[in-house]
Design a protein around this motif. Structure first.
Motif, PDB file in Angstrom:
ATOM      1  N   SER A 184      11.151  -2.180   3.012  1.00 21.57           N
ATOM      2  CA  SER A 184       9.718  -1.907   3.047  1.00 21.57           C
ATOM      3  C   SER A 184       9.238  -1.936   4.501  1.00 21.57           C
ATOM      4  O   SER A 184       9.934  -2.452   5.376  1.00 21.57           O
ATOM      5  N   PRO A 185       8.037  -1.395   4.765  1.00 21.68           N
ATOM      6  CA  PRO A 185       7.530  -1.437   6.143  1.00 21.68           C
ATOM      7  C   PRO A 185       7.490  -2.868   6.710  1.00 21.68           C
ATOM      8  O   PRO A 185       7.876  -3.098   7.855  1.00 21.68           O
ATOM      9  N   ARG A 186       7.043  -3.838   5.909  1.00 23.50           N
ATOM     10  CA  ARG A 186       7.000  -5.228   6.404  1.00 23.50           C
ATOM     11  C   ARG A 186       8.400  -5.710   6.789  1.00 23.50           C
ATOM     12  O   ARG A 186       8.609  -6.293   7.837  1.00 23.50           O
ATOM     13  N   SER A 199       0.811  -1.225   0.000  1.00 23.72           N
ATOM     14  CA  SER A 199       0.000   0.000   0.000  1.00 23.72           C
ATOM     15  C   SER A 199       0.835   1.262   0.000  1.00 23.72           C
ATOM     16  O   SER A 199       0.315   2.345  -0.253  1.00 23.72           O
ATOM     17  N   CYS A 200       2.090   1.142   0.316  1.00 25.00           N
ATOM     18  CA  CYS A 200       2.895   2.342   0.569  1.00 25.00           C
ATOM     19  C   CYS A 200       3.249   3.064  -0.731  1.00 25.00           C
ATOM     20  O   CYS A 200       3.838   2.472  -1.631  1.00 25.00           O
ATOM     21  N   PRO A 201       2.918   4.358  -0.840  1.00 21.50           N
ATOM     22  CA  PRO A 201       3.213   5.081  -2.076  1.00 21.50           C
ATOM     23  C   PRO A 201       4.715   5.274  -2.296  1.00 21.50           C
ATOM     24  O   PRO A 201       5.138   5.529  -3.419  1.00 21.50           O
ATOM     25  N   ASN A 202       5.507   5.164  -1.239  1.00 26.60           N
ATOM     26  CA  ASN A 202       6.930   5.473  -1.358  1.00 26.60           C
ATOM     27  C   ASN A 202       7.832   4.260  -1.193  1.00 26.60           C
ATOM     28  O   ASN A 202       9.045   4.397  -1.015  1.00 26.60           O
ATOM     29  N   VAL A 203       7.240   3.073  -1.265  1.00 24.82           N
ATOM     30  CA  VAL A 203       8.018   1.868  -0.978  1.00 24.82           C
ATOM     31  C   VAL A 203       9.191   1.698  -1.955  1.00 24.82           C
ATOM     32  O   VAL A 203      10.261   1.209  -1.580  1.00 24.82           O
ATOM     33  N   GLN A 234      11.201   3.795  -3.009  1.00 23.47           N
ATOM     34  CA  GLN A 234      12.376   4.578  -2.611  1.00 23.47           C
ATOM     35  C   GLN A 234      12.966   4.121  -1.282  1.00 23.47           C
ATOM     36  O   GLN A 234      13.943   4.692  -0.816  1.00 23.47           O
ATOM     37  N   MET A 235      12.336   3.130  -0.645  1.00 28.04           N
ATOM     38  CA  MET A 235      12.788   2.747   0.696  1.00 28.04           C
ATOM     39  C   MET A 235      13.889   1.686   0.641  1.00 28.04           C
ATOM     40  O   MET A 235      13.827   0.765  -0.177  1.00 28.04           O
ATOM     41  N   ASP A 236      14.866   1.786   1.558  1.00 26.68           N
ATOM     42  CA  ASP A 236      15.864   0.717   1.706  1.00 26.68           C
ATOM     43  C   ASP A 236      15.166  -0.590   2.068  1.00 26.68           C
ATOM     44  O   ASP A 236      15.483  -1.639   1.534  1.00 26.68           O
ATOM     45  N   ILE A 270       1.725   1.129  11.997  1.00 23.50           N
ATOM     46  CA  ILE A 270       2.975   1.214  11.249  1.00 23.50           C
ATOM     47  C   ILE A 270       3.477   2.648  11.125  1.00 23.50           C
ATOM     48  O   ILE A 270       4.671   2.903  11.254  1.00 23.50           O
ATOM     49  N   THR A 271       2.583   3.581  10.877  1.00 23.56           N
ATOM     50  CA  THR A 271       3.020   4.972  10.727  1.00 23.56           C
ATOM     51  C   THR A 271       3.647   5.468  12.037  1.00 23.56           C
ATOM     52  O   THR A 271       4.700   6.120  12.022  1.00 23.56           O
ATOM     53  N   GLU A 272       2.995   5.133  13.143  1.00 24.63           N
ATOM     54  CA  GLU A 272       3.551   5.509  14.445  1.00 24.63           C
ATOM     55  C   GLU A 272       4.923   4.863  14.639  1.00 24.63           C
ATOM     56  O   GLU A 272       5.832   5.473  15.203  1.00 24.63           O
ATOM     57  N   VAL A 316      11.609   8.632   4.134  1.00 23.89           N
ATOM     58  CA  VAL A 316      10.754   8.823   2.968  1.00 23.89           C
ATOM     59  C   VAL A 316       9.303   8.437   3.265  1.00 23.89           C
ATOM     60  O   VAL A 316       8.463   8.433   2.373  1.00 23.89           O
ATOM     61  N   CYS A 317       9.014   8.152   4.522  1.00 23.01           N
ATOM     62  CA  CYS A 317       7.619   7.922   4.915  1.00 23.01           C
ATOM     63  C   CYS A 317       6.925   9.274   4.975  1.00 23.01           C
ATOM     64  O   CYS A 317       7.401  10.195   5.622  1.00 23.01           O
ATOM     65  N   ALA A 318       5.804   9.396   4.288  1.00 20.59           N
ATOM     66  CA  ALA A 318       5.089  10.672   4.221  1.00 20.59           C
ATOM     67  C   ALA A 318       3.973  10.752   5.256  1.00 20.59           C
ATOM     68  O   ALA A 318       3.172  11.675   5.227  1.00 20.59           O
ATOM     69  N   SER A 319       3.893   9.783   6.145  1.00 18.40           N
ATOM     70  CA  SER A 319       2.833   9.765   7.174  1.00 18.40           C
ATOM     71  C   SER A 319       1.443   9.813   6.551  1.00 18.40           C
ATOM     72  O   SER A 319       0.577  10.538   7.019  1.00 18.40           O
ATOM     73  N   CYS A 320       1.248   9.019   5.513  1.00 20.06           N
ATOM     74  CA  CYS A 320      -0.056   9.028   4.847  1.00 20.06           C
ATOM     75  C   CYS A 320      -1.047   8.077   5.528  1.00 20.06           C
ATOM     76  O   CYS A 320      -2.235   8.100   5.219  1.00 20.06           O
ATOM     77  N   TYR A 321      -0.565   7.228   6.403  1.00 20.22           N
ATOM     78  CA  TYR A 321      -1.399   6.311   7.200  1.00 20.22           C
ATOM     79  C   TYR A 321      -2.150   5.280   6.368  1.00 20.22           C
ATOM     80  O   TYR A 321      -3.080   4.656   6.856  1.00 20.22           O
ATOM     81  N   LEU A 322      -1.776   5.090   5.116  1.00 23.18           N
ATOM     82  CA  LEU A 322      -2.479   4.090   4.315  1.00 23.18           C
ATOM     83  C   LEU A 322      -2.150   2.683   4.809  1.00 23.18           C
ATOM     84  O   LEU A 322      -3.028   1.821   4.909  1.00 23.18           O
ATOM     85  N   CYS A 323      -0.884   2.468   5.152  1.00 21.13           N
ATOM     86  CA  CYS A 323      -0.481   1.166   5.699  1.00 21.13           C
ATOM     87  C   CYS A 323      -1.269   0.869   6.975  1.00 21.13           C
ATOM     88  O   CYS A 323      -1.788  -0.233   7.159  1.00 21.13           O
ATOM     89  N   THR A 324      -1.367   1.873   7.847  1.00 14.89           N
ATOM     90  CA  THR A 324      -2.069   1.703   9.123  1.00 14.89           C
ATOM     91  C   THR A 324      -3.542   1.388   8.891  1.00 14.89           C
ATOM     92  O   THR A 324      -4.110   0.506   9.536  1.00 14.89           O
TER      93      THR A 324
HETATM   94  S1  SF4 Z   1       2.474   6.022   6.347  1.00  9.05           S
HETATM   95 FE1  SF4 Z   1       2.834   3.907   5.712  1.00  9.05          FE
HETATM   96  S2  SF4 Z   1       2.075   3.786   3.629  1.00  9.05           S
HETATM   97 FE2  SF4 Z   1       2.323   5.961   4.109  1.00  9.05          FE
HETATM   98  S3  SF4 Z   1       4.381   6.512   3.406  1.00  9.05           S
HETATM   99 FE3  SF4 Z   1       4.568   5.918   5.561  1.00  9.05          FE
HETATM  100  S4  SF4 Z   1       5.037   3.749   5.534  1.00  9.05           S
HETATM  101 FE4  SF4 Z   1       4.277   4.263   3.505  1.00  9.05          FE
END
Ligand code: SF4
Ligand code: SF4
Lengths: 258, 297
Positions: free
Chosen positions: A117-119, A107-111, A113-115, A158-160, A141-149
């Motif tokens: 992934s959140p998982r 779900s992450c829009p910025n995955v 660019q990440m070293d 995850i965002t927290e 590079v996490c934009a705090s979009c909370y989509l993962c959460t």
């Molecule tokens: S809040 Fe989650 S989905 Fe959004 S950019 Fe950060 S890690 Fe990715």
């Protein structure tokens, strides 16, 4: 186990033979972790120094490709296991529920660019990989979009977690002052500490001054447009209760933790 | 008349000054009294909670402590302030140890917060308290035929929002109430990059590009936003997106309160349209002339 130390290392000859140097460091029994870094240095190394930091530093300095070594930090005692440390932070405990399904990463829009992934970050925390996690760019590079959460089937926050990990990286001195997002955060918090408010012009100015003043040129059109449309007041506002902000920060620093 | 404690947030005094102006302008006709929270401070936003979280929560809680004394709900038009202040509330509710620490820290500044303040976003208040029926009854200048992409962004609807986290409808309905048409907008709750526009500009430009593309291909003549960061990213950086991606977007990005004000017959200059970098003059021309004549009669 004794003292742990972090070294910042420069190579001779403008960084040729990077891969060999990396392998050379990794082969040392004292070396726990090596990360190639960008900026002023070539590598960051974490070492276990049972008989003394100087001995290990000298051993590295003897290598013919090493030009220079700085001690970033010495850790006198063994820190809490990483997983325990993360779980002791409010919201951090939620990683216990992670089933490694990968929905967050998908779900992450910025995955891209990440070293990691959140998982993967959660997997690395569970494996105790403190340095690997805390020196990665994932949080930056996490934009705090909370989509993962919002999508996590196990209610992992995850965002927290991303915010908490960035705090830990700062606290452990692993951001080294060269990560753009961390520099922006610092300019932002300084603005609040000084005035109680954030002054957007001042924030951008300080950010570009500390990172790359030339990059500001690309942005000068944006700045000018905002300014000419009355959207960039030059004067910073200060709140009356700034003493309360100072008292809050002093007390929070005295109590520590989160 | 309904009374609220009002938290504008730092952006509304700078990059989002039009949001502040238009919010003030619509409050009278919609019978809301927004009383600005005395001596509020920056909520701290993501940058603070990613640096030193205990300080961040206390900084946010100072505002909550001040608001608690008013006994009113705390309303903010900024999605980031909404998210940050709500987060402080929920963390304090959920973690007793943290709550004790924060109590001690606030006490050092002569403050106390009992945890009673409801934090609300302006869009939610308009939708739930004021109500679409009432708003409809006040529309004197319907925006008939105007095609608007309803852009919710992230932090209004996630993590705690009042609407569906991925397919929200409230802003669509509000746009329809004004006589305009909400276009389909598949990326309506996707991220604009937020404050990463400063340290990770290229990454954010990619996200902005996708949003502009989605809005344009679905026929929108303008975008309506509920967040100062979204507005600045899509409006002020549209030129850089155009040069980076060789595109020719010319899409006005308006605060939903600006459109609302126009439909209520408020004069455009009171709504801050002159602050928009991508001018909305052309697409709004039929309605701005109407607004003037409605006012004059
Ligand atoms: S809040 Fe989650 S989905 Fe959004 S950019 Fe950060 S890690 Fe990715
Ligand atoms: S979505 Fe939730 S359960 Fe699945 S991998 Fe991510 S954190 Fe773990």
């Amino acid at each position: 186990m004794g003292v742990k130390a972090y070294f910042m290392i420069n190579m001779k000859g403008g960084g040729n033979g990077h891969a060999d140097a990396l392998a050379d460091l990794e082969a040392m029994p004292e070396v726990e972790f090596v990360a190639p870094v960008s900026g002023q240095y070539d590598f960051m190394v974490k070492v276990d120094a049972p008989t003394g930091v100087v001995q290990v530093a000298n051993k590295i300095l003897e290598k013919e490709w090493v030009k220079h070594l700085d001690v970033l930090k010495i850790e006198p005692h063994i820190p809490k296991p990483f997983l325990e440390e993360v779980c002791s932070i409010p919201s951090g405990e939620s990683i216990n529920w992670c089933a490694q399904c990968g929905m967050c990463s998908a779900s992450c829009p910025n995955v891209a660019q990440m070293d990691y992934s959140p998982r993967k970050i959660i997997a690395l925390i569970r494996a105790g990989k403190r340095e690997q996690v805390l020196t990665s760019n994932t949080m930056s590079v996490c934009a705090s979009c909370y989509l993962c959460t919002a999508r996590c089937p196990e209610e992992v926050k995850i965002t927290e977690l991303m915010h908490a990990l960035e705090c830990l990286a700062v606290r452990h001195g692993l951001r080294g002052g060269r990560t753009p997002t961390t520099i922006m955060h610092r300019a932002f918090t300084e603005s609040i500490k000084k005035n109680g408010r954030v002054h957007e012009v001042g924030l951008m100015f300080r950010f570009y001054l500390r990172t790359n003043p030339f990059a500001a040129l690309r942005l000068s059109t944006v700045g000018l447009k905002l300014f000419s449309h009355g959207r960039m007041p030059l004067r910073a506002r200060k709140i009356k209760g700034i003493e309360q902000i100072k008292a809050i920060i002093d007390k929070a620093q005295a109590l520590g933790g989160a | 008349m309904k009374y609220y404690s009002y938290f504008p947030g730092c952006s509304l005094e700078a990059t989002a000054v039009a949001y502040g102006l238009s919010t003030k302008a619509i409050s009278g006709p919609l019978e809301m009294e927004l009383i600005e929270l005395e001596d509020w401070n920056c909520c701290g936003s993501t940058p603070y909670s990613s640096t030193e979280d205990l300080e961040a929560i206390c900084i946010a809680a100072r505002n909550l402590a001040l608001a608690e004394k008013t006994g009113l709900d705390l309303v903010t038009p900024c999605s980031s302030c909404y998210c940050t202040l709500s987060r402080a509330n929920s963390q304090l509710r959920e973690y007793p140890e943290l709550r004790d620490k924060v109590r001690e820290i606030l006490a050092a500044a002569g403050l106390e917060y009992k945890g009673q303040v409801r934090v609300r976003h302006l869009a939610e208040v308009l939708f739930n308290d004021i109500g679409l029926e009432f708003i409809k009854s006040k529309v004197v200048n319907p925006l008939s035929g105007l095609k608007v992409a309803p852009y919710y962004g992230c932090q209004l609807v996630r993590p705690t929002g009042f609407d569906d986290p991925e397919n929200p409808q409230s802003l669509d309905l509000l746009i329809a109430t004004l006589g305009a048409e909400a276009t389909p907008f598949p990326l309506k709750s996707r991220c604009c990059g937020g404050s990463l526009i400063i340290p990770e500009m290229d990454l954010a430009l990619g996200l902005i590009h996708q949003l502009l593309e989605s809005a344009t291909t679905n026929g929108a003549q303008c975008v309506a936003t509920v967040c100062p960061l979204c507005q600045t990213n899509l409006d002020a950086y549209q030129g850089i997106v155009n040069s980076k991606f060789k595109t020719r977007y010319d899409l006005p990005v308006l605060f939903f309160t600006q459109l609302l004000g126009l439909a209520l017959g408020i004069a455009p200059k009171e709504l801050g349209f002159d602050k928009n970098i991508i001018s909305a003059e052309r697409v709004l021309a039929p309605f701005t002339t109407a607004a003037r004549s409605v006012r004059e009669t």
